[in-house]
Design a protein around this motif. Structure first.
Motif, PDB file in Angstrom:
ATOM      1  N   ARG A 275     -19.276  -1.949 112.784  1.00 58.98           N
ATOM      2  CA  ARG A 275     -18.193  -0.983 112.588  1.00 58.98           C
ATOM      3  C   ARG A 275     -17.567  -0.587 113.922  1.00 58.98           C
ATOM      4  NH1 ARG A 275     -20.067   4.665 110.407  1.00 58.98           N
ATOM      5  NH2 ARG A 275     -20.857   4.696 112.543  1.00 58.98           N
ATOM      6  N   ASP A 276     -18.394  -0.372 114.932  1.00 62.20           N
ATOM      7  CA  ASP A 276     -17.872  -0.005 116.249  1.00 62.20           C
ATOM      8  C   ASP A 276     -17.102  -1.164 116.861  1.00 62.20           C
ATOM      9  OD1 ASP A 276     -18.073   2.002 118.631  1.00 62.20           O
ATOM     10  OD2 ASP A 276     -18.709   0.090 119.492  1.00 62.20           O
ATOM     11  N   ALA A 277     -17.628  -2.395 116.723  1.00 65.93           N
ATOM     12  CA  ALA A 277     -16.933  -3.560 117.268  1.00 65.93           C
ATOM     13  C   ALA A 277     -15.601  -3.789 116.566  1.00 65.93           C
ATOM     14  CB  ALA A 277     -17.827  -4.795 117.141  1.00 65.93           C
ATOM     15  N   TRP A 278     -15.580  -3.575 115.233  1.00 69.74           N
ATOM     16  CA  TRP A 278     -14.334  -3.752 114.481  1.00 69.74           C
ATOM     17  C   TRP A 278     -13.269  -2.757 114.933  1.00 69.74           C
ATOM     18  CZ3 TRP A 278     -11.290  -6.710 111.855  1.00 69.74           C
ATOM     19  CH2 TRP A 278     -10.296  -6.161 111.049  1.00 69.74           C
ATOM     20  N   THR A 279     -13.678  -1.532 115.212  1.00 64.53           N
ATOM     21  CA  THR A 279     -12.738  -0.517 115.683  1.00 64.53           C
ATOM     22  C   THR A 279     -12.113  -0.916 117.014  1.00 64.53           C
ATOM     23  OG1 THR A 279     -14.038   1.205 114.575  1.00 64.53           O
ATOM     24  CG2 THR A 279     -12.484   1.922 116.269  1.00 64.53           C
ATOM     25  N   LYS A 280     -12.932  -1.436 117.933  1.00 65.68           N
ATOM     26  CA  LYS A 280     -12.416  -1.865 119.235  1.00 65.68           C
ATOM     27  C   LYS A 280     -11.504  -3.089 119.083  1.00 65.68           C
ATOM     28  CE  LYS A 280     -16.556  -0.112 121.499  1.00 65.68           C
ATOM     29  NZ  LYS A 280     -17.852  -0.472 122.127  1.00 65.68           N
ATOM     30  N   TYR A 281     -11.906  -4.017 118.198  1.00 64.92           N
ATOM     31  CA  TYR A 281     -11.088  -5.208 117.975  1.00 64.92           C
ATOM     32  C   TYR A 281      -9.746  -4.837 117.350  1.00 64.92           C
ATOM     33  CZ  TYR A 281      -9.518  -9.577 115.833  1.00 64.92           C
ATOM     34  OH  TYR A 281      -8.778 -10.661 115.432  1.00 64.92           O
ATOM     35  N   LEU A 282      -9.777  -3.936 116.374  1.00 60.16           N
ATOM     36  CA  LEU A 282      -8.554  -3.546 115.684  1.00 60.16           C
ATOM     37  C   LEU A 282      -7.574  -2.864 116.635  1.00 60.16           C
ATOM     38  CD1 LEU A 282      -7.194  -3.537 112.911  1.00 60.16           C
ATOM     39  CD2 LEU A 282      -8.213  -1.291 112.496  1.00 60.16           C
ATOM     40  N   ALA A 283      -8.087  -2.065 117.568  1.00 62.26           N
ATOM     41  CA  ALA A 283      -7.217  -1.398 118.531  1.00 62.26           C
ATOM     42  C   ALA A 283      -6.462  -2.420 119.378  1.00 62.26           C
ATOM     43  CB  ALA A 283      -8.035  -0.469 119.428  1.00 62.26           C
ATOM     44  N   MET A 284      -7.156  -3.464 119.820  1.00 60.32           N
ATOM     45  CA  MET A 284      -6.496  -4.523 120.583  1.00 60.32           C
ATOM     46  C   MET A 284      -5.584  -5.365 119.698  1.00 60.32           C
ATOM     47  SD  MET A 284      -7.180  -4.258 123.735  1.00 60.32           S
ATOM     48  CE  MET A 284      -8.324  -3.432 124.839  1.00 60.32           C
ATOM     49  N   PHE A 285      -5.965  -5.559 118.444  1.00 62.41           N
ATOM     50  CA  PHE A 285      -5.182  -6.356 117.510  1.00 62.41           C
ATOM     51  C   PHE A 285      -3.788  -5.752 117.309  1.00 62.41           C
ATOM     52  CE2 PHE A 285      -3.780  -7.602 113.285  1.00 62.41           C
ATOM     53  CZ  PHE A 285      -4.010  -8.976 113.284  1.00 62.41           C
ATOM     54  N   VAL A 286      -3.725  -4.439 117.204  1.00 61.47           N
ATOM     55  CA  VAL A 286      -2.443  -3.759 117.012  1.00 61.47           C
ATOM     56  C   VAL A 286      -1.531  -3.964 118.222  1.00 61.47           C
ATOM     57  CG1 VAL A 286      -1.348  -1.500 116.735  1.00 61.47           C
ATOM     58  CG2 VAL A 286      -3.398  -2.050 115.414  1.00 61.47           C
TER      59      VAL A 286
END
Length: 326
Positions: A275-286
């Motif tokens: 969940r923490d990794a997904w949050t960091k990935y999603l921030a960069m994805f945007v």
């Protein structure tokens, strides 16, 4: 003068064949869209969460077990020591035992079933001419954490003070702080052997010698544990003996110990790591998606790679879009 009351965007669509440069550019864009955010998030370090922390008020109860030592000089200026333990078997091994008057009070300010503080005091009788210059006291507690991590251990508070001036009293106030040398697994999956907190520090039921009840021995044994508590002193006061050469009739000791919320470091579960990794990935994805969208719009609109562009227009039938080909 006309007033705008409504607006709708007109969508441009770009088409191409599978075996074309524009289609290869499209596949490259998708690959960059997926991979670049991961490498940016991973390169910023801390992508995989290794430790986390939370705050919990521990359940602390005083075991009504303590050891105290007073040191100083007697009427002949010879060094002397007074010893006392709440465990009678330990006192029987010493020849310098003196019995104090002890008072204890556990305080629960918010009535939540957990003690918020302990007030501990004793009054040690002194012989004429005895002068106290130092005091060492160990208080024993049952210490429990039961929220994210679970541990139940015997802990202690070590209070020590020495002064060149003879004293008649000593007062200190502070917190009992939790100290850990490594993060703890979630849910109590670790054993007391893994935590290195098994057994009592002062087991009066088993056979032991006077050395086992020595303050230094207890502290050395306690210091080898992975999880301990320490007394964090906020302030203290050493009451000077105003009677000078005569000496005080008693030495009064008092300690107020508070049990505050503790910061507990633990090893997160696999779900928390993802969940923490997904949050960091999603921030960069945007962020990456925003710039790639602008770049693709420029490339396709200016026909850097060849495509067929169609613009949606409103047809004669409701809900059926017509396209204008360019």
């Amino acid at each position: 003068m006309p007033v705008e009351v409504f607006q709708e965007p007109i969508r441009r669509r770009y088409y191409t064949r599978h075996l074309s440069c524009s289609y290869m550019f499209f596949l490259l864009t998708v690959a960059v869209m997926i991979c670049l955010p991961f490498f940016l998030a991973y390169g910023s370090f801390g992508f995989w969460l290794k430790t986390s922390k939370y705050y919990e008020q521990p359940t602390v109860s005083y075991k009504y077990k303590f050891i105290t030592q007073l040191q100083g000089t007697d009427s002949n200026n010879d060094p002397f020591q007074i010893f006392y333990s709440s465990a009678e078997p330990i006192n029987s091994l010493r020849d310098n035992v003196r019995i104090p008057t002890v008072k204890t009070k556990e305080v629960d300010n918010n009535i939540d079933g957990k003690s918020d503080a302990l007030s501990f005091s004793y009054s040690m009788p002194l012989k004429q001419g005895e002068k106290v210059n130092s005091v060492n006291t160990i208080l024993f507690f049952d210490y429990q954490l039961a929220d994210r991590v679970r541990i139940n251990m015997e802990s202690l508070a070590y209070i020590s003070h020495s002064d060149s001036l003879q004293g008649s009293s000593y007062y200190t106030k502070g917190n009992l702080d939790f100290v850990q040398v490594a993060p703890m697994p979630v849910g109590g999956s670790g054993t007391c052997e893994q935590y290195n907190v098994c057994g009592e520090l002062l087991d009066v039921e088993s056979s032991f010698s006077s050395k086992d009840a020595d303050v230094q021995t207890i502290l050395e044994k306690y210091g080898n544990r992975n999880y301990t508590t320490v007394f964090d002193q906020h302030h203290d006061y050493w009451g000077w003996d105003l009677k000078g050469q005569v000496g005080a009739s008693t030495f009064d000791f008092k300690a107020d110990i508070r049990f505050e919320d503790e910061e507990v470091v633990f090893i997160p579960t696999a779900l928390e790591v993802l969940r923490d990794a997904w949050t960091k990935y999603l921030a960069m994805f945007v962020v990456v998606g925003f710039f790639l969208e602008k770049w693709c719009s420029f490339v396709y609109f200016h026909q850097v790679v060849e495509t067929k562009m169609m613009v949606e227009t409103f047809g004669s039938q409701v809900g059926v879009p017509h396209f204008k080909r360019f």
